[in-house]
Design a protein around this motif. Structure first.
Motif, PDB file in Angstrom:
ATOM      1  N   SER A   1      -8.390  14.825   2.074  1.00 58.93           N
ATOM      2  CA  SER A   1      -7.513  15.863   2.600  1.00 58.93           C
ATOM      3  C   SER A   1      -7.149  16.838   1.494  1.00 58.93           C
ATOM      4  CB  SER A   1      -6.231  15.238   3.176  1.00 58.93           C
ATOM      5  OG  SER A   1      -5.246  16.249   3.388  1.00 58.93           O
ATOM      6  N   ALA A   2      -7.687  18.042   1.594  1.00 59.82           N
ATOM      7  CA  ALA A   2      -7.369  19.047   0.585  1.00 59.82           C
ATOM      8  C   ALA A   2      -5.895  19.412   0.661  1.00 59.82           C
ATOM      9  CB  ALA A   2      -8.240  20.280   0.810  1.00 59.82           C
ATOM     10  N   PHE A   3      -5.356  19.384   1.874  1.00 60.82           N
ATOM     11  CA  PHE A   3      -3.949  19.755   2.059  1.00 60.82           C
ATOM     12  C   PHE A   3      -3.031  18.779   1.328  1.00 60.82           C
ATOM     13  CE2 PHE A   3      -0.585  21.900   4.210  1.00 60.82           C
ATOM     14  CZ  PHE A   3       0.363  20.952   4.542  1.00 60.82           C
ATOM     15  N   LEU A   4      -3.377  17.486   1.377  1.00 62.97           N
ATOM     16  CA  LEU A   4      -2.514  16.473   0.773  1.00 62.97           C
ATOM     17  C   LEU A   4      -2.894  16.181  -0.666  1.00 62.97           C
ATOM     18  CD1 LEU A   4      -2.397  13.996   3.784  1.00 62.97           C
ATOM     19  CD2 LEU A   4      -0.508  15.419   2.966  1.00 62.97           C
ATOM     20  N   GLY A   5      -4.150  16.493  -1.019  1.00 64.31           N
ATOM     21  CA  GLY A   5      -4.592  16.203  -2.375  1.00 64.31           C
ATOM     22  C   GLY A   5      -4.991  14.759  -2.591  1.00 64.31           C
ATOM     23  N   HIS A   6      -5.232  14.028  -1.502  1.00 59.62           N
ATOM     24  CA  HIS A   6      -5.737  12.661  -1.633  1.00 59.62           C
ATOM     25  C   HIS A   6      -6.517  12.290  -0.387  1.00 59.62           C
ATOM     26  CE1 HIS A   6      -2.671  11.072   1.159  1.00 59.62           C
ATOM     27  NE2 HIS A   6      -1.775  11.759   0.486  1.00 59.62           N
ATOM     28  N   SER A   7      -7.226  11.171  -0.508  1.00 64.11           N
ATOM     29  CA  SER A   7      -8.034  10.740   0.638  1.00 64.11           C
ATOM     30  C   SER A   7      -7.133  10.098   1.684  1.00 64.11           C
ATOM     31  CB  SER A   7      -9.098   9.743   0.186  1.00 64.11           C
ATOM     32  OG  SER A   7      -8.476   8.583  -0.356  1.00 64.11           O
ATOM     33  N   ILE A   8      -7.600  10.150   2.923  1.00 65.77           N
ATOM     34  CA  ILE A   8      -6.900   9.506   4.034  1.00 65.77           C
ATOM     35  C   ILE A   8      -7.930   8.790   4.886  1.00 65.77           C
ATOM     36  CG2 ILE A   8      -5.024  11.214   4.139  1.00 65.77           C
ATOM     37  CD1 ILE A   8      -6.504  12.453   6.584  1.00 65.77           C
ATOM     38  N   ALA A   9      -7.469   7.802   5.628  1.00 69.09           N
ATOM     39  CA  ALA A   9      -8.379   7.113   6.542  1.00 69.09           C
ATOM     40  C   ALA A   9      -7.601   6.576   7.723  1.00 69.09           C
ATOM     41  CB  ALA A   9      -9.103   5.964   5.830  1.00 69.09           C
ATOM     42  N   LEU A  10      -8.312   6.429   8.836  1.00 72.59           N
ATOM     43  CA  LEU A  10      -7.793   5.724  10.007  1.00 72.59           C
ATOM     44  C   LEU A  10      -8.606   4.446  10.136  1.00 72.59           C
ATOM     45  CD1 LEU A  10      -7.523   8.691  12.559  1.00 72.59           C
ATOM     46  CD2 LEU A  10      -5.693   7.725  11.138  1.00 72.59           C
TER      47      LEU A  10
ATOM     48  N   PRO B   1      -0.528   6.267  10.753  1.00 75.99           N
ATOM     49  CA  PRO B   1      -1.712   7.118  10.860  1.00 75.99           C
ATOM     50  C   PRO B   1      -1.370   8.611  10.818  1.00 75.99           C
ATOM     51  CG  PRO B   1      -1.163   6.189  12.999  1.00 75.99           C
ATOM     52  CD  PRO B   1      -0.231   5.578  12.017  1.00 75.99           C
ATOM     53  N   VAL B   2      -0.113   8.954  10.833  1.00 73.04           N
ATOM     54  CA  VAL B   2       0.279  10.364  10.783  1.00 73.04           C
ATOM     55  C   VAL B   2       0.601  10.710   9.334  1.00 73.04           C
ATOM     56  CG1 VAL B   2       1.797  12.157  11.681  1.00 73.04           C
ATOM     57  CG2 VAL B   2       1.240  10.178  13.102  1.00 73.04           C
ATOM     58  N   PHE B   3      -0.294  11.431   8.684  1.00 70.85           N
ATOM     59  CA  PHE B   3      -0.152  11.723   7.264  1.00 70.85           C
ATOM     60  C   PHE B   3       0.603  13.025   7.009  1.00 70.85           C
ATOM     61  CE2 PHE B   3      -2.793   8.374   5.592  1.00 70.85           C
ATOM     62  CZ  PHE B   3      -3.672   8.071   6.625  1.00 70.85           C
ATOM     63  N   VAL B   4       0.526  13.935   7.959  1.00 73.76           N
ATOM     64  CA  VAL B   4       1.116  15.273   7.758  1.00 73.76           C
ATOM     65  C   VAL B   4       2.137  15.554   8.847  1.00 73.76           C
ATOM     66  CG1 VAL B   4       0.600  17.761   7.831  1.00 73.76           C
ATOM     67  CG2 VAL B   4      -0.953  16.206   6.633  1.00 73.76           C
TER      68      VAL B   4
END
Lengths: 292, 227
Positions: free
Chosen positions: A241-250, A281-284
Motif C-alpha cells: 500500500s503506497a498510501f500506508l507505506g507498508h504491505s497489507i494482506a487479507l 481487515p480495514v487498514f484505512v
C-alpha cells in the motif's frame, strides 16, 4: 455460501437493477432463472441482461463531488441531498445518466451510468473538466489495492465457495428481520457454519513492512512444528500500500475473528519464514470519513 | 405510468430540444460498438478501391438504433393488440419477424420479442407501449448493448455457412426468419433479409470479435466495407 456480491438498486415498485461481481452477471442470471422456474414459478417476474447496455464510469476522491457538479447541473449532489447508497437520475455531460453514490474504493465516489454509446463522450468531458483536479484514470490493479485497504472482498479471490457472510464479518448484510425466509437462511445456521474455528476474514500486517506476503501463502501458528505442519488458513489478497507505506494482506484464518494481535507464520517454498500479525481487515479510514 | 427511468432519453426525441439538458444531449457524442474500426475511413482505403468491385461480401455496421426487449404472454390478446396499435407491427410467430419502415419486431423466445426502431423514437415508443400494455409484461431498453451488422453480397451465405451450424439454406432460412444461434464462438440474432442480405445483431462486448471473425471468414471471397 457466498457466491457473488453486488449492488441492487430499486428503480420503482416492480423494477430493480442488479449488479454483480466482475464477470458474474451471467452466472447470477442463470441462478435467478433457475429459481424462478423451479422454486417460485408463480412469481410474475422477467429478467433481462443489460450488462452491455450500460457503461459505468466511477469517479473517486475528495474532489469527485466538485468534478461531477461541473458536468451535471440537474442533480443535487450535496451530502445532505444525495446520501451514500442512493441513486439519482439526471444528465452528465449532456448524456442521460443514473448516478449511484456507492464506493468500492472507500473514497467519496460516484458511479455514473450511461447508455454505453455515450460513454466515451462523457469520459472525455470528465477529463476536460478534471484537468484542474489532476484527474487520473485508474485500473483494476489500483482498484484492488484501494478496496483491500478498506477490507472489501472480491468474490472468488477472498472467497472460494466455502465462505459464509459471517466468516467475512458481513453479518450486517444478512437481514434476519425479513418476514419471510430466503435462500441460505437455514444453510447458514447449519452446525458446521456456526461452529468455532471456521476460517474467518482478517487483515495481516507483515512484520517486515516492505515484504508482500505472496497470495496463497499458508499460515501456521508454530514455525518450529515438524512437517507436516498444521495449516490454519491462507492469504487471499496481498499488496503493497503506497498510501500506508507498508504491505497489507487479507487472509482467511481459523478462528481469526477472535485472534486479533496474534502472530502467524507463512513458510515459503524458497525456505523463507514470513511472519505477520492478525489485524482488522480495514487498514484505512475505519470511521469511513473519506466517503462523506 | 411514468416511472423515473422514463425520463430517459427525452433529449433524444428529435425536434424537442427545448431545455438546456435536451440541447446539450443533442450535441453529446455517441459511438457505435465498432466505432474504433472507423468504417468510413476504411471504406476509402486503397485496398478497398482495389478489391471493392470484385468483393463478393459486403459488410456495414448500421447506425445506432433503438432496441427494446419486450416480454409478455403471447396468448394475451391484449398484448398483440397493444403492440400492433402502437407500432403498426404484428406480434410475429416463432422465428418470424414483422417489419415496416424503420421498425422491426422479432420473435426471440416464446415470451420475448425485440423491437428495433430509429434511436430518436425509442423513448416515445416505449412510453406509448407502457400506456397501452397492462398486466404482467416487461420492456427494457437494450439499445446500447448491441450493434447491428448488415452482411450482404453473393458470398454472404457462404460466410454464414462457415460461421454457424444453423441451416441457412433458403428453404430453411427464408426472408423474415430470425434465429438466435452460435456464430463463431459468440451468440447472435441472425435475420434473413433476402437471398444475399442478412442482419446480424451481436452484443457490444463481442462486436470486435465478430468483426475479426467476419474479416477472416470473408477473406477468400473479398470483403468490401461500407459506411
Amino acid at each position: 455460501m457466498v457466491m457473488d456480491d453486488g449492488v441492487t438498486a430499486c428503480l420503482s415498485d416492480n423494477h430493480f437493477l442488479m449488479s454483480t461481481t466482475t464477470g458474474g452477471a451471467a452466472h447470477v442470471l442463470s441462478w435467478l432463472e433457475l429459481y424462478h422456474q423451479t422454486e417460485w414459478p408463480e412469481l410474475d417476474v422477467y429478467f433481462t441482461s443489460v450488462t452491455d447496455h450500460w457503461a459505468t464510469l466511477s469517479i473517486a476522491g475528495p474532489n469527485s463531488r466538485e468534478l461531477l457538479a461541473s458536468v451535471c447541473d440537474d442533480i443535487d449532489l450535496s451530502a445532505d441531498a444525495f446520501g451514500f447508497m442512493d441513486w439519482r437520475s439526471g444528465h452528465v455531460a449532456g448524456a442521460p445518466a443514473r448516478v449511484f453514490r456507492i464506493s468500492f474504493t472507500g473514497e467519496l465516489s460516484f458511479e455514473i451510468q450511461v447508455p454505453a454509446h455515450y460513454a466515451m463522450g462523457v469520459w472525455q468531458a470528465l477529463f476536460a473538466e478534471g484537468e484542474r483536479f489532476d484527474l487520473t484514470p485508474y485500473g483494476t490493479e489500483t482498484m484492488h489495492v484501494l478496496r483491500a485497504e478498506k477490507g472489501f472482498i472480491i468474490v472468488g479471490q477472498d472467497t472460494d465457495g466455502s465462505v459464509t457472510p459471517r466468516d467475512l464479518g458481513m453479518d450486517w448484510c444478512v437481514a434476519d428481520s425479513k418476514p419471510f425466509s430466503f435462500i441460505g437462511k437455514r444453510g447458514m445456521q447449519r452446525a458446521d457454519c456456526v461452529r468455532p474455528g471456521r476460517k474467518q476474514l482478517v487483515g495481516i500486517r507483515c512484520t517486515d513492512p516492505a515484504t508482500v506476503i505472496p497470495e496463497g501463502s499458508q499460515a501456521v501458528r508454530d514455525p518450529q512444528e515438524p512437517i507436516p505442519m498444521t495449516m490454519v488458513g491462507h492469504v487471499t489478497s496481498s499488496y503493497y500500500s503506497a498510501f500506508l507505506g507498508h504491505s497489507i494482506a487479507l487472509a482467511l484464518i481459523k478462528g481469526g475473528h477472535d485472534a486479533e494481535g496474534e502472530t502467524l507464520y507463512f513458510p515459503q517454498a524458497d525456505g523463507r519464514m514470513l511472519a505477520g500479525t492478525i489485524t482488522s481487515p480495514v487498514f484505512v479510514d475505519p470511521e469511513g470519513a473519506r466517503n462523506r | 405510468m411514468s416511472e423515473t427511468m422514463n425520463q430517459w432519453v427525452a433529449a433524444e426525441v428529435a425536434g424537442d430540444g427545448s431545455g438546456p439538458a435536451e440541447q446539450a444531449a443533442q450535441t453529446v457524442s455517441t459511438q457505435t460498438p465498432l466505432h474504433h474500426v472507423n468504417f468510413a475511413e476504411l471504406s476509402h482505403h486503397r485496398t478497398q478501391r482495389l478489391t471493392g468491385e470484385s468483393a463478393r461480401v459486403v459488410l456495414k455496421e448500421m447506425p445506432l438504433q433503438g432496441l427494446l426487449c419486450l416480454r409478455g404472454d403471447p396468448d394475451q390478446i391484449s398484448l398483440a393488440d397493444a403492440v400492433s396499435s402502437v407500432t403498426g407491427l404484428s406480434l410475429p410467430q416463432p422465428l418470424q419477424s414483422d417489419e415496416r419502415d424503420a421498425r422491426c419486431l422479432r420473435w426471440m423466445a416464446p415470451d420475448e420479442w425485440w423491437l428495433s426502431c430509429g434511436i430518436a423514437e425509442a423513448f416515445e415508443l416505449e412510453s406509448r407501449l407502457r400506456e397501452a400494455l397492462s398486466g404482467h409484461y416487461a420492456i427494457v431498453n437494450i439499445s446500447a448493448g448491441f450493434t447491428t451488422l448488415l452482411l450482404a453480397g453473393e458470398a454472404s451465405r457462404s460466410v454464414l455457412m462457415k460461421s454457424t451450424g444453423y441451416d441457412v439454406h433458403p428453404r430453411n432460412f427464408p426472408p423474415g426468419k430470425v434465429v438466435r444461434t452460435l456464430f463463431g464462438k459468440t451468440g447472435v440474432a441472425l435475420r434473413c433479409l433476402d437471398d444475399a442480405r442478412y442482419e446480424i445483431i451481436v452484443r457490444r462486448s463481442f462486436a470486435d470479435y465478430l468483426w475479426l471473425w467476419l474479416q477472416a471468414a470473408s477473406q477468400e471471397y473479398g470483403l468490401r466495407v461500407e459506411a
